[in-house]
Each structure stands twice: as structure tokens, then as C-alpha cells.
Design a protein around this motif. Structure first.
Motif, PDB file in Angstrom:
ATOM      1  N   VAL A 142       0.854  -1.181   0.000  1.00  0.00           N
ATOM      2  CA  VAL A 142       0.000   0.000   0.000  1.00  0.00           C
ATOM      3  C   VAL A 142       0.891   1.233   0.000  1.00  0.00           C
ATOM      4  CG1 VAL A 142      -1.626   1.343   1.405  1.00  0.00           C
ATOM      5  CG2 VAL A 142      -1.876  -1.135   1.228  1.00  0.00           C
ATOM      6  N   VAL A 201       1.070   5.229   0.905  1.00  0.00           N
ATOM      7  CA  VAL A 201       0.424   6.325   1.626  1.00  0.00           C
ATOM      8  C   VAL A 201       1.025   7.621   1.098  1.00  0.00           C
ATOM      9  CG1 VAL A 201       0.106   7.434   3.870  1.00  0.00           C
ATOM     10  CG2 VAL A 201      -0.092   4.948   3.661  1.00  0.00           C
ATOM     11  N   ILE A 214      -3.885   1.579   8.839  1.00  0.00           N
ATOM     12  CA  ILE A 214      -3.864   0.530   7.822  1.00  0.00           C
ATOM     13  C   ILE A 214      -3.154  -0.717   8.324  1.00  0.00           C
ATOM     14  CG2 ILE A 214      -2.987  -0.107   5.532  1.00  0.00           C
ATOM     15  CD1 ILE A 214      -3.219   2.916   4.810  1.00  0.00           C
ATOM     16  N   GLY A 215      -1.986  -0.548   8.935  1.00  0.00           N
ATOM     17  CA  GLY A 215      -1.137  -1.718   9.108  1.00  0.00           C
ATOM     18  C   GLY A 215      -0.440  -1.916  10.430  1.00  0.00           C
ATOM     19  N   ASN A 251      -4.603  -4.429   8.786  1.00  0.00           N
ATOM     20  CA  ASN A 251      -3.841  -5.535   8.179  1.00  0.00           C
ATOM     21  C   ASN A 251      -2.416  -5.519   8.732  1.00  0.00           C
ATOM     22  OD1 ASN A 251      -2.520  -7.448   6.662  1.00  0.00           O
ATOM     23  ND2 ASN A 251      -3.263  -6.713   4.692  1.00  0.00           N
ATOM     24  N   VAL A 260       3.869  -0.895   3.758  1.00  0.00           N
ATOM     25  CA  VAL A 260       3.457   0.481   3.493  1.00  0.00           C
ATOM     26  C   VAL A 260       4.628   1.260   2.907  1.00  0.00           C
ATOM     27  CG1 VAL A 260       2.649   2.647   4.492  1.00  0.00           C
ATOM     28  CG2 VAL A 260       1.738   0.471   5.330  1.00  0.00           C
ATOM     29  N   ASN A 290      -3.457   5.262  -0.842  1.00  0.00           N
ATOM     30  CA  ASN A 290      -4.297   5.994   0.113  1.00  0.00           C
ATOM     31  C   ASN A 290      -3.956   7.477   0.057  1.00  0.00           C
ATOM     32  OD1 ASN A 290      -6.084   5.388   2.829  1.00  0.00           O
ATOM     33  ND2 ASN A 290      -4.864   7.254   2.987  1.00  0.00           N
ATOM     34  N   PRO A 323      -8.209   5.355   5.429  1.00  0.00           N
ATOM     35  CA  PRO A 323      -7.323   4.207   5.659  1.00  0.00           C
ATOM     36  C   PRO A 323      -8.019   2.982   6.229  1.00  0.00           C
ATOM     37  CG  PRO A 323      -6.872   5.966   7.225  1.00  0.00           C
ATOM     38  CD  PRO A 323      -7.770   6.540   6.184  1.00  0.00           C
ATOM     39  N   HIS A 324      -9.182   3.137   6.851  1.00  0.00           N
ATOM     40  CA  HIS A 324      -9.941   1.944   7.237  1.00  0.00           C
ATOM     41  C   HIS A 324     -10.320   1.143   5.987  1.00  0.00           C
ATOM     42  CE1 HIS A 324     -10.354   4.000  11.128  1.00  0.00           C
ATOM     43  NE2 HIS A 324     -10.671   2.824  11.620  1.00  0.00           N
ATOM     44  N   THR A 350      -8.766   1.341   3.037  1.00  0.00           N
ATOM     45  CA  THR A 350      -7.534   0.843   2.438  1.00  0.00           C
ATOM     46  C   THR A 350      -7.053  -0.413   3.147  1.00  0.00           C
ATOM     47  OG1 THR A 350      -6.925   3.088   1.783  1.00  0.00           O
ATOM     48  CG2 THR A 350      -5.161   1.459   1.841  1.00  0.00           C
ATOM     49  N   GLY A 351      -7.128  -0.425   4.477  1.00  0.00           N
ATOM     50  CA  GLY A 351      -6.712  -1.609   5.222  1.00  0.00           C
ATOM     51  C   GLY A 351      -7.533  -2.832   4.873  1.00  0.00           C
ATOM     52  N   SER A 385      -6.677  -4.135   1.485  1.00  0.00           N
ATOM     53  CA  SER A 385      -5.440  -4.917   1.482  1.00  0.00           C
ATOM     54  C   SER A 385      -5.679  -6.329   1.996  1.00  0.00           C
ATOM     55  CB  SER A 385      -4.365  -4.209   2.303  1.00  0.00           C
ATOM     56  OG  SER A 385      -4.612  -4.276   3.695  1.00  0.00           O
TER      57      SER A 385
END
Length: 400
Positions: free
Chosen positions: A106, A108, A163-164, A176, A181, A224, A334-335, A337-338, A341
């Protein structure tokens, strides 16, 4: 070019967190849970990075239960956004949190790289695309060091952590914990983003060639953008940004963008109003649109982004006690995007269009069918539902 008022009120809307004080050019001392969106321009005060809060439990996660897989990270109990999107139930599904042979990458696009313990070994210092040396704050223009500079560097950090962040018994739990990232710096120390810098950052993040920059060795499947381009009118998607979105979409990358925080129609913003962008607005825990959150026909989906007095708890090395509690569509995007992923973890060949269909087609309906009493103020298909999206993906061979 859009004029910037001397009070810099507009500055707080470029990166999509909370609200900005109406005046003043110094950074005020703030209580830990009162964090404005983007502070007025000023020199940051260096502070040592505090350690992450550590839970007493030694294991990174408790066993799966009827309520899902529950991490032991101490902030998890305060991360009210995760139950809203049914994250724990999604994590308990077979294969979702396995270690993939190739981690999903991902990008950012934000304020740049911060060496957060939450992403140790999985965060990549990508590239700095801020071309104006005066705004870059690092002594030059574009360069190979994408580190965040200035008082707003935390913005990209907290987006990446949502995200991560690792499930390791410290700090917070990310959507995730196995994602990689890549930080791409496009915002200056003033928190603003120029169109050429954003365009080149988009292309580079997806692995497309950009003059003067090396090829990205970690091209991203998901981009993102918790921001919007500055120095342009808010009258529609800028053609240059649209062309870049088209190029990265053709490359197989999905652009996920925050809707912005003007309480206005997001269709005038870049990238929120661009074709093929999955635009995300904020809702509260009950599925209602906070007053600040943008809305409109360009909206694809909603996710929890907090509101004044009820922000999103996140780890931050520069926050008081290692924590911040911001709000805004910066936190909603980002919720999504996570979760996207996680979908690519179980179905690595999903196209941007398929990802969009899975995320929007499984969304939780808004109470009463809408997020706002006014029908024109649409928040998209519903609120992000990680469990439903993953179940739908796992029940199909699409993207295997």
C-alpha cells in the motif's frame, strides 16, 4: 489558483483531519486528546519518541471467539472504529491473517515516512516529491528521502498505522498487520499539496516512470490519499490529477481518497471528485455523517472517522504518551484501504473495479437508508463492513 487566507483556515483542509484554529501562527500546547487537523505553520519542537504502550499479555492475539479474533494490543479496547467495521470478525476468517508469500503493498501519499514501531520492518521510506525547497523544509526539493518534515509529519504516520499497525501486544491494532506500506511524501511542511507533486507521486507509487526519480521497487496495489490538491479551484477534478488516476488505475492500482472536511459536495475536489477513485467520507459510530464530512454523488463508501470529542485513537511517536486522538475523513479512508489490502491477501488478482464492487456491495446500510436527513448529502453505499467484504471474496474464485 485558490487564494489562501492569512489566517490559514484553508490549510487545515488539505490534509483531512479535524479542524484548525482560526488564527495565530504558533503551535499551541494542546491536551493529548485535542488535536486540530493541521496546525498553523511553525517550527516543530523535537521530542524523543515515547515507547509504545505495552500490554501485559505476551501473545499478539487472543484465540478466535464468537466475537472474532481479538488482539492484545492495549489500545484495541479503545479503538471503537474496529467494531463498527467488524474487523475482529474479518480477522477470524480462514486465511485472512496468514503471512502471504508476497505482502500486499500500500502507498500512503501524505506527509512522508515516520519510523513508527507499529510498522517496524514493513514501512518503506519511498520518495520525496515536494518540489518547492521552501515548502519541503529539508534543504532541497525532490529527493530520495521521503521522511516527514515539520509539525504535520504525524499525519502520514497515523494514516499508515490505521492501515497496518502490528498485532504485537503493543500500541494499537491495524486493519492488516502484515501489509507493507510505502510512504510517498507529497505534502510540504505547510501541509499543502501542489498538483504536479501529487500527480508524480501517484504515478511513482504505482510503479510508473517519473522523470528525475528512480523506478519504485515496491509498486503499490492500493494508494491511500487522505488529502486533496491545493492551489486550484474546488470546481471539479483537475484534469492533470484525473489523467494520473487513469494511468494508475490502468496499471491495476486502486486510488482510495478521503472526501475532505468542508461539509460540502466532494465532487469539486481532487482526487475525491475524480473518476475511478473510491472516495470515502466519515460516519460516526451510529452511521450518521458528522457535520464536517463532505458528501455527494462522488461518494463510494463511508467509514468511521470520528468527530470532535470522539476522535480515533491512534499510536504516534510524536503524540503525548505515544497517542493521538484526531478526527476527519483522513481517518476514514485508511480503514477502507486496510480492508482492501486484506481482500488482496486472500484474492491477490482482484482488479480495482472488483475491489470497489466488493467493498461497496457488502457495506452496512445506513440507519433508515441514509447517513443524512437530506437525500442529496449522500455518503455512498453504506458503512464499510470488513467481515462481509471478506466473506464475499472468499466465497468466490474471482481474483484467485
Amino acid at each position: 489558483m485558490r487564494a489562501v487566507p492569512s489566517t490559514l483556515i484553508r490549510l487545515g483542509l488539505t490534509l483531512l483531519l479535524g479542524s484548525l484554529p482560526a488564527s495565530g501562527l504558533s503551535i499551541p500546547a494542546l491536551p493529548p486528546d485535542t488535536l486540530p487537523e493541521i496546525l498553523p505553520v511553525g517550527a516543530p519542537t523535537p521530542r524523543p519518541a515515547p515507547p509504545l504502550i505495552t500490554a501485559p499479555a505476551p501473545n499478539p492475539a487472543a484465540p478466535a471467539s464468537p466475537s472474532g479474533r481479538v488482539p492484545t494490543d492495549p489500545l484495541f479496547a479503545r479503538q471503537w472504529t474496529l467494531p463498527v467495521v467488524r474487523a475482529a470478525q474479518a480477522w477470524a476468517l480462514p486465511g485472512v491473517l496468514i503471512a502471504p508469500a508476497r505482502p500486499v503493498t500500500v502507498a500512503v501519499l501524505d506527509t512522508g515516512f515516520v519510523n513508527s514501531p507499529e510498522l517496524a520492518g514493513r514501512a518503506v521510506n519511498g520518495h520525496d516529491f515536494v518540489s518547492d525547497p521552501a515548502r519541503a523544509g529539508d534543504g532541497d526539493g525532490r529527493d530520495a528521502d521521503g521522511s516527514g518534515v515539520g509539525p504535520y509529519a504525524y499525519h502520514g504516520e497515523v494514516v499508515a498505522n490505521i492501515i497496518g499497525a502490528a498485532h504485537d501486544g503493543r500500541g494499537m491494532a491495524g486493519l492488516n498487520p502484515r501489509v507493507r506500506v510505502v510512504h510517498v511524501r507529497v505534502a510540504g511542511t505547510d501541509g499543502q499539496i501542489s498538483v504536479p507533486d501529487l500527480v508524480d507521486g501517484l504515478k511513482w507509487a504505482a510503479g510508473l516512470p517519473v522523470p528525475g526519480a528512480p523506478v519504485n521497487p515496491n509498486p503499490a496495489r492500493l494508494l491511500n490519499l487522505s488529502l486533496f490538491a491545493d492551489f486550484i479551484p474546488l470546481t471539479g477534478c483537475d484534469p492533470r490529477v484525473q489523467a494520473a488516476v487513469d494511468a494508475v488505475t490502468a496499471r491495476g492500482a486502486l486510488v482510495i481518497a478521503g472526501a475532505a472536511n468542508d461539509g460540502a459536495d466532494a465532487g469539486g475536489y481532487s482526487p475525491a471528485g475524480c473518476r475511478s477513485v473510491l472516495t470515502v467520507t466519515s460516519v460516526d459510530a451510529g452511521g450518521a455523517r458528522p457535520e464536517y464530512a463532505n458528501w455527494g454523488r462522488s461518494m463510494a463508501l463511508a467509514a468511521p472517522g470520528g468527530e470532535p470529542g470522539a476522535g480515533v485513537p491512534v499510536s504516534s511517536v510524536s503524540g503525548a504518551g505515544g497517542l493521538r486522538d484526531p478526527h476527519g475523513t483522513s481517518l476514514a479512508a485508511p480503514h477502507v484501504t486496510g480492508v482492501a489490502s486484506l481482500l488482496l491477501t486472500v484474492r491477490p488478482n482482484l482488479t480495482p473495479a472488483s475491489l470497489r464492487r466488493l467493498l461497496t456491495g457488502t457495506a452496512t446500510p445506513f440507519p433508515g437508508g441514509r447517513c443524512d436527513p437530506q437525500p442529496a448529502r449522500s455518503c455512498g453505499a453504506g458503512t464499510l463492513n470488513a467481515e462481509a467484504a471478506l466473506k464475499s471474496a472468499l466465497s468466490s474464485s474471482l481474483g484467485k
